[in-house]
Design an enzyme around this catalytic site. Structure first.
Site, PDB file in Angstrom:
ATOM      1  N   TYR A 176      23.067  -4.433   4.678  1.00 58.36           N
ATOM      2  CA  TYR A 176      23.579  -3.496   3.396  1.00 58.36           C
ATOM      3  C   TYR A 176      22.209  -2.623   3.046  1.00 58.36           C
ATOM      4  O   TYR A 176      22.178  -2.309   1.902  1.00 58.36           O
ATOM      5  CB  TYR A 176      24.052  -4.496   2.106  1.00 58.36           C
ATOM      6  CG  TYR A 176      25.094  -5.073   2.769  1.00 58.36           C
ATOM      7  CD1 TYR A 176      26.322  -4.773   2.071  1.00 58.36           C
ATOM      8  CD2 TYR A 176      25.059  -6.341   3.160  1.00 58.36           C
ATOM      9  CE1 TYR A 176      27.699  -5.397   2.353  1.00 58.36           C
ATOM     10  CE2 TYR A 176      26.396  -7.369   3.544  1.00 58.36           C
ATOM     11  CZ  TYR A 176      27.327  -6.628   2.974  1.00 58.36           C
ATOM     12  OH  TYR A 176      28.668  -7.283   3.253  1.00 58.36           O
ATOM     13  N   ASP A 230      29.413 -19.782   8.809  1.00 58.97           N
ATOM     14  CA  ASP A 230      30.129 -19.462   9.716  1.00 58.97           C
ATOM     15  C   ASP A 230      29.529 -18.355  10.673  1.00 58.97           C
ATOM     16  O   ASP A 230      28.322 -17.817  10.302  1.00 58.97           O
ATOM     17  CB  ASP A 230      31.645 -18.964   9.477  1.00 58.97           C
ATOM     18  CG  ASP A 230      31.497 -17.352   9.032  1.00 58.97           C
ATOM     19  OD1 ASP A 230      30.937 -16.786   8.100  1.00 58.97           O
ATOM     20  OD2 ASP A 230      32.052 -16.664   9.882  1.00 58.97           O
ATOM     21  N   ARG A 282      37.018 -18.096   7.629  1.00 57.34           N
ATOM     22  CA  ARG A 282      35.693 -18.959   7.750  1.00 57.34           C
ATOM     23  C   ARG A 282      34.856 -18.750   6.706  1.00 57.34           C
ATOM     24  O   ARG A 282      34.224 -19.776   6.339  1.00 57.34           O
ATOM     25  CB  ARG A 282      35.369 -18.532   8.981  1.00 57.34           C
ATOM     26  CG  ARG A 282      35.740 -19.271  10.142  1.00 57.34           C
ATOM     27  CD  ARG A 282      34.954 -19.104  11.548  1.00 57.34           C
ATOM     28  NE  ARG A 282      34.441 -17.842  12.075  1.00 57.34           N
ATOM     29  CZ  ARG A 282      35.317 -16.743  12.495  1.00 57.34           C
ATOM     30  NH1 ARG A 282      36.516 -17.325  12.890  1.00 57.34           N
ATOM     31  NH2 ARG A 282      34.670 -15.600  12.808  1.00 57.34           N
ATOM     32  N   GLU A 332      29.222 -12.447  19.295  1.00 58.94           N
ATOM     33  CA  GLU A 332      30.057 -12.762  18.209  1.00 58.94           C
ATOM     34  C   GLU A 332      31.306 -13.419  18.474  1.00 58.94           C
ATOM     35  O   GLU A 332      32.444 -13.235  17.896  1.00 58.94           O
ATOM     36  CB  GLU A 332      30.366 -11.425  17.439  1.00 58.94           C
ATOM     37  CG  GLU A 332      29.037 -10.884  16.817  1.00 58.94           C
ATOM     38  CD  GLU A 332      29.498  -9.414  16.151  1.00 58.94           C
ATOM     39  OE1 GLU A 332      30.470  -8.988  15.793  1.00 58.94           O
ATOM     40  OE2 GLU A 332      28.394  -8.890  15.622  1.00 58.94           O
ATOM     41  N   LYS A 342      37.269 -13.767  -1.164  1.00 62.08           N
ATOM     42  CA  LYS A 342      36.791 -12.571  -0.719  1.00 62.08           C
ATOM     43  C   LYS A 342      37.584 -11.649   0.092  1.00 62.08           C
ATOM     44  O   LYS A 342      38.286 -12.264   0.987  1.00 62.08           O
ATOM     45  CB  LYS A 342      35.522 -13.129   0.254  1.00 62.08           C
ATOM     46  CG  LYS A 342      34.312 -12.261   0.690  1.00 62.08           C
ATOM     47  CD  LYS A 342      33.045 -12.691   1.488  1.00 62.08           C
ATOM     48  CE  LYS A 342      32.220 -11.776   1.693  1.00 62.08           C
ATOM     49  NZ  LYS A 342      31.386 -12.791   2.664  1.00 62.08           N
ATOM     50  N   SER A 375      36.221  -6.321   5.896  1.00 62.77           N
ATOM     51  CA  SER A 375      36.746  -5.207   6.850  1.00 62.77           C
ATOM     52  C   SER A 375      36.663  -5.606   8.112  1.00 62.77           C
ATOM     53  O   SER A 375      35.706  -6.202   8.729  1.00 62.77           O
ATOM     54  CB  SER A 375      36.171  -4.160   6.442  1.00 62.77           C
ATOM     55  OG  SER A 375      34.746  -3.756   6.815  1.00 62.77           O
ATOM     56  N   HIS A 376      37.554  -5.225   9.027  1.00 65.29           N
ATOM     57  CA  HIS A 376      37.506  -5.310  10.448  1.00 65.29           C
ATOM     58  C   HIS A 376      38.030  -3.883  11.108  1.00 65.29           C
ATOM     59  O   HIS A 376      38.862  -3.778  11.876  1.00 65.29           O
ATOM     60  CB  HIS A 376      38.107  -6.361  11.275  1.00 65.29           C
ATOM     61  CG  HIS A 376      37.214  -7.297  11.807  1.00 65.29           C
ATOM     62  ND1 HIS A 376      37.555  -8.197  13.026  1.00 65.29           N
ATOM     63  CD2 HIS A 376      35.795  -7.631  11.529  1.00 65.29           C
ATOM     64  CE1 HIS A 376      36.452  -8.701  13.271  1.00 65.29           C
ATOM     65  NE2 HIS A 376      35.448  -8.551  12.512  1.00 65.29           N
ATOM     66  N   ASN A 377      37.533  -2.703  10.531  1.00 64.75           N
ATOM     67  CA  ASN A 377      37.907  -1.509  10.674  1.00 64.75           C
ATOM     68  C   ASN A 377      37.628  -0.848  11.947  1.00 64.75           C
ATOM     69  O   ASN A 377      38.400  -0.394  12.996  1.00 64.75           O
ATOM     70  CB  ASN A 377      37.335  -0.392   9.801  1.00 64.75           C
ATOM     71  CG  ASN A 377      37.500  -0.868   8.375  1.00 64.75           C
ATOM     72  OD1 ASN A 377      38.450  -1.488   8.168  1.00 64.75           O
ATOM     73  ND2 ASN A 377      36.836  -0.452   7.329  1.00 64.75           N
ATOM     74  N   HIS A 378      36.257  -0.885  12.569  1.00 67.67           N
ATOM     75  CA  HIS A 378      35.918  -0.388  13.814  1.00 67.67           C
ATOM     76  C   HIS A 378      36.324  -1.460  14.940  1.00 67.67           C
ATOM     77  O   HIS A 378      37.069  -0.545  16.067  1.00 67.67           O
ATOM     78  CB  HIS A 378      34.409  -0.378  13.871  1.00 67.67           C
ATOM     79  CG  HIS A 378      33.767   0.778  13.063  1.00 67.67           C
ATOM     80  ND1 HIS A 378      33.610   0.649  11.641  1.00 67.67           N
ATOM     81  CD2 HIS A 378      33.221   1.789  13.699  1.00 67.67           C
ATOM     82  CE1 HIS A 378      32.941   1.731  11.368  1.00 67.67           C
ATOM     83  NE2 HIS A 378      32.870   2.572  12.469  1.00 67.67           N
ATOM     84  N   HIS A 403      25.722  -3.464   8.494  1.00 64.66           N
ATOM     85  CA  HIS A 403      26.792  -4.628   8.386  1.00 64.66           C
ATOM     86  C   HIS A 403      26.162  -5.955   8.020  1.00 64.66           C
ATOM     87  O   HIS A 403      26.709  -6.531   7.168  1.00 64.66           O
ATOM     88  CB  HIS A 403      27.173  -4.639   9.965  1.00 64.66           C
ATOM     89  CG  HIS A 403      28.511  -5.229   9.972  1.00 64.66           C
ATOM     90  ND1 HIS A 403      29.860  -4.846   9.617  1.00 64.66           N
ATOM     91  CD2 HIS A 403      29.039  -6.756  10.080  1.00 64.66           C
ATOM     92  CE1 HIS A 403      30.741  -5.882   9.534  1.00 64.66           C
ATOM     93  NE2 HIS A 403      30.494  -7.079  10.030  1.00 64.66           N
TER      94      HIS A 403
END
Lengths: 766, 226
Positions: free
Chosen positions: A67, A285, A132, A329, A107, A110-113, A64
């Site tokens: 990369y 951010d 942000r 987070e 931009k 994702s916020h899949n999980h 995450h």
């Protein structure tokens, strides 16, 4: 600097917190690190890491943040154009010059999980995070999009996820006050366990003031944490996003963050105000990996270090451990480095907005991060080795063609019998009501699409959303597109199609494609077949972006969208469709030059620009109506696509057409119904004997655009296309009766089409 | 007429209202900060839409305690004009400057879409210039817009002509199908008995600028100038 910080520093030189025990390889493994990575950490530090330090490396080296499994391929994507002010990877988001002293920052992320476990908060914090990224650059967000994927709408799980995700996006975005102007949603069994939630935001900034940067330098400059207090939510969220979802995943619920859009709105206003002062050295951010990510990335970029006293971080709960504070987070926070001596200026602005603003440390010349707590040095790590482009690991993963690929290529259209004239109506009704094609009103009416009074598409819809840049005649034209079914069938072609479709949507709206951002949603990268899909998609994106002159300004990679159900191999067949979502930015000078998708006048002539094909590959018709799941991607030629788009640009600029709408999901007949629907028109068209009826009406061959023109423009229209040597064919006419006719047979009334189109989602989700 | 637009923390239609009044309508308008006590000589105070204080607790419940609301109340008591749109309407109701309550929409969902309005009378400032036979297409965007009042209050505001707008069909019928949130009597906007304080859930400022393809809302804002 407050005296307590100095005291802390003096009292704790070279002392390390005593850990319960020195972390072992086993601890490292539990944190998601590989054995060789553990060795590398020991080498970097020249000693064994303590638990806090090991946690730091584990999040910073997670996919995450680092990369590590994708960067070698991402580097192959085109990044440059004369319009680029900040290129991919340089800042929090890409920055594109849109002329007249303005720039657009956009931009997708994702916020899949998190959304798979807690759809409401998962989606809400996805919206918060992407915004942000935009306003930390000093840009005010003006429009949002989202791209969603869910499993089968029949299942209770999917209904729960859809309702939660939509409400989460709505509640956050609506209160934040930035309109959600478009998006896409698909349903397929492959997303049953792993939904995809990709959020896009675009903002505008004045280039007179240089954009704020994610950097840190100047020894002695104070480091502030601003915004919400820090709690235990979202710890190891980045690590969590870097593994497969399993039945143990609910144990990771604390890894899901909680959002507060009200704090975000205040943070937006305060952040833009402090950037305006000119006293900000750097700002970033806090999203994935929290304080440790911002401190290390900003320090690495500015080639400086930081001394941070964690006791000074405003906390939501007592007794937080150092690693919890560093990795939290918690949402709606920023790290800000400002010029020494300007502390009261910054404090005044945050007081005005009733937000926390705490100095937690200062910039040093060590290029290392020193974190103190309770008077002791709890972590001492170099900044550079933690970050992408610095010392974070980079892997070349092996890849191999999955067995299904050759199987899909074997599909032969001759094995599927064509539809009869009588069946046209049945297929049309099936498709117009299909969850992947029907109206999304149930979803988008829960989003504020009009705040900002700049969304020009509310009353005059186009293939892409057109949003006015207030106070100017400029408009951004934005869209998100990806048909994952095509990408699975052929990653390279499918991804090139995603870019082409985004460009087509921009062009059909009257815009000029400018740049893209991407959200690369794939399965587990350690599976060579999944990685093959990833590599193919990158190559397809590369060639298409080069063709359209649209560089990649940044984006997000989301691997591990994959489940390991019991009694299954957990192979490529358990991965989601490879879904490289393309978010495209286009520009339109003069809102009066926009093009819309709806038929305007009774008697207008309907044409197809581009050529029909005997192709039903990967169409919704073949996949869902005929239930044939394996076939190649639809017919597509990149050069031809470009020519079609250039032709349509000329038709629009010469004011020769009344509407333009591209043929995508469901094919030509669905495109015609969608164009007729807004004003309640009907149409009468003829098929072409040279093509199968199913392919002509429902095939999804690319590069086809339905336009309507006034009969008065017929000669000019045809003349222009002939001059351009562009294929076109006359389809029929627009009628005011609301009757849909094919080959002089009524296939349905517009009233029936409308009721089918609008009732599917409410029926499932009411 | 000088307009003052109050900015609460979480207001998000303040800028839209300012833009519409100044750039589209050519009026004088300023923003007023919620922590101040100065109305800066404004004749007409507008409480804009948004999510003041995050709409936590209850929409408008916290904003009514903002310092500037003391001055807004005094202004209203002196007969000065005050108008609340969407969240502003909710704040005026919470502050007791308008009667009734705005409850969660009957379907429990936030809704943003175009609806049709019809003026209930034409002897209030916001409806004066409207055609009582016309319907006006105006966007709504709220989760808590269901107008509610006791039977007694409802009877009184109906009798006194305090209802400004009703939700109607495109052809002007105030039927159940055209009621987007379950408001009693399809009420979309009301005034106080003195007819100087107004509240409405729909957003006329979102249907005023010609680039948006709908200027029905401009009629309502122009009516304020008469």
């Amino acid at each position: 600097m407050p005296t307590e910080i100095i005291k802390t520093y003096l009292g704790s030189k070279n002392k390390y917190t005593k850990m319960e025990q020195t972390p072992t390889l086993e601890t490292a493994r539990k944190l998601g690190l590989l054995p060789e990575e553990f060795d590398q950490i020991k080498e970097i530090l020249g000693r064994n890491p303590n638990f806090t330090e090991l946690s730091i490396f584990s999040v910073m080296w997670s996919e995450h943040c680092s990369y590590k499994n994708s960067i070698v391929w991402l580097k192959k994507l085109p990044k440059d154009s004369p319009r680029m002010l900040a290129k991919a990877g340089e800042e929090n988001a890409g920055l594109v010059d849109i002329g007249d002293g303005l720039a657009c920052c956009f931009k997708i992320e994702s916020h899949n999980h998190p959304s798979a476990l807690e759809p409401y908060q998962g989606a809400a914090t996805g919206v918060g995070g992407i915004n942000r990224d935009i306003f930390t650059m000093g840009a005010r967000p003006i429009a949002q999009l989202n791209s969603l994927r869910f499993g089968n709408l029949e299942t209770a799980r999917t209904k729960f996820l859809v309702k939660g995700v939509v409400k989460g996006i709505g509640d956050y975005g609506n209160a934040f006050g930035v309109p959600t102007v478009g998006g896409e949603v698909y349903f397929d069994d492959c997303y049953e366990i792993n939904p995809l939630v990709n959020a896009f935001s675009a903002g505008i900034l004045d280039t007179k003031n240089p954009p704020a940067r994610a950097t840190s330098y100047g020894v002695g400059n104070p480091v502030f944490i601003v915004g919400s207090a820090t709690g235990k939510d979202g710890i190891h969220g980045a690590t969590f996003a870097s593994e497969d979802i399993s039945d143990k995943s609910t144990a990771k619920l604390p890894a899901v963050q909680v959002g507060d859009p009200f704090q975000e709105k205040l943070l937006l206003e305060a952040t833009l105000e402090i950037i305006q002062t000119g006293y900000v050295i750097g700002i970033q951010d806090m999203g994935a990996a929290g304080i440790i990510c911002s401190t290390s990335e900003m320090s690495a970029k500015g080639k400086h270090g930081m001394r941070i006293n964690l006791d000074l971080v405003p906390m939501r709960q007592p007794n937080m451990k150092p690693f919890e504070i560093l990795l939290s987070e918690s949402q709606e926070r920023m790290l800000v480095v400002i010029q020494k001596g300007k502390e009261t200026e910054i404090q005044r602005i945050f007081d005005k907005w009733d937000l926390h603003c705490a100095q937690i440390g200062e910039v040093t010349n060590t290029e290392r991060l020193h974190f103190y707590m309770g008077g002791e040095l709890v972590a001492d790590v170099p900044a550079e080795p933690l970050v992408l482009g610095g010392g974070a690991p980079v892997y070349y993963r092996e890849y191999s063609e999955p067995a299904y690929f050759k199987e899909f290529q074997k599909f032969d259209i001759q094995t599927v019998s064509d539809i009869s004239e009588a069946e046209i109506s049945e297929v049309a009704k099936f498709l117009i009501a299909h969850p992947n094609i029907c109206s999304r009103a149930w979803i988008y009416e829960q989003y504020d699409s009009m705040v900002g009074t700049a969304n020009t598409s509310t009353n005059q819809p186009s293939d892409a959303a057109i949003v006015n840049v207030k106070g100017t005649n400029k408009n951004i034209v934005i869209t998100v597109d990806c048909n994952g079914r095509y990408v699975k069938s052929n990653p390279e072609e499918g991804c090139a199609i995603a870019v082409a479709e985004a460009a087509r949507n921009v062009v059909c709206s009257g815009g000029e494609p400018v740049a893209i951002t991407n959200n690369l949603n794939f399965g587990n990268p350690y599976l060579p077949e999944v990685y093959w899909q990833f590599v193919g998609a990158i190559m397809g994106m590369k060639k298409a972006c080069e063709k359209f002159g649209t560089p990649v300004t940044g984006g997000n990679v989301s691997f591990y969208n994959q489940s390991t159900p019991k009694n299954s191999s957990g192979g490529v067949e358990n991965a989601v469709f490879p879904t490289p979502t393309i978010g495209m930015l286009g520009l339109l000078e003069g809102v009066e030059n926009k093009m819309t998708l709806d038929f305007k006048e009774n008697g207008d002539l309907i044409y197809l620009v581009g050529r029909s094909e005997n192709c039903i590959n990967s169409s919704e018709y073949l996949y869902s109506y005929r239930k044939i799941k394996g076939s190649p991607s639809p017919k597509f030629d990149l050069d031809y696509e470009y020519q079609v788009q250039e032709a349509v640009k000329q038709l629009i600029s010469q004011k020769l057409i009344h509407s333009a709408h591209d043929c995508s999901d469901g094919g030509l007949l669905i495109a015609l119904i969608e164009s007729a629907m807004p004003r309640g028109f009907g149409f009468s068209i003829n098929t072409d004997q040279d093509f199968r009826k199913d392919a002509f009406l429902f095939g999804e061959a690319q590069s086809r655009i339905v336009v309507s023109i006034s009969p008065a423009h017929q000669i000019k229209f045809e003349g222009l296309l002939e001059d351009l040597d562009m294929d076109f064919s006359f389809l029929g006419t627009v009628n005011k009766g609301g009757i849909l006719e094919v080959d002089r047979r009524e296939i349905m009334l517009m009233s029936v089409a409308k009721s089918l189109f609008f009732s599917t989602l409410p029926n499932y989700l009411a | 007429m000088k307009f003052g637009i109050v900015v609460f923390p979480g207001s998000n239609c303040d800028e839209d209202m300012l833009y519409t009044l100044t750039a589209v309508m050519g009026q004088k308008a300023v923003k007023l900060w919620h922590k101040d006590h100065d109305l800066q000589g404004c004749d007409f105070i507008i409480l804009p839409g948004g999510f003041s204080y995050g709409d936590y607790l209850r929409s408008g419940a916290i904003a009514r305690f903002s310092p500037i609301m003391t001055e807004v109340s005094h202004h209203a008591q002196r007969g000065g004009y005050v108008m609340g749109i969407c969240n502003g309407f909710q704040i005026l109701v919470e502050a007791g400057l308008l009667e009734g309550a705005l409850l969660r929409n009957h379907n429990q969902k936030y809704v943003c879409k175009n609806i049709f309005l019809k003026p209930a009378q034409t002897d209030s400032l916001p409806t004066k210039k409207l055609n009582p036979k016309n319907t006006y297409q105006i966007p709504i965007a709220h989760g808590e817009g269901r107008y509610y009042a006791s039977a007694e209050t409802l009877r009184k505001i109906e009798e006194n002509g305090q209802v400004l707008f009703r939700y109607v069909s495109a052809t002007g019928n105030a039927d159940e199908a055209s009621n987007p949130n379950g408001s009693l009597n399809n009420i979309a906007g009301i005034s106080n008995i003195g007819k100087n304080v107004f509240g409405m859930m729909p957003h006329p400022e979102r249907a005023s600028d010609p680039i948006l393809g709908n200027t029905d809302g401009k009629n309502i804002l122009e009516s304020l100038l008469s």
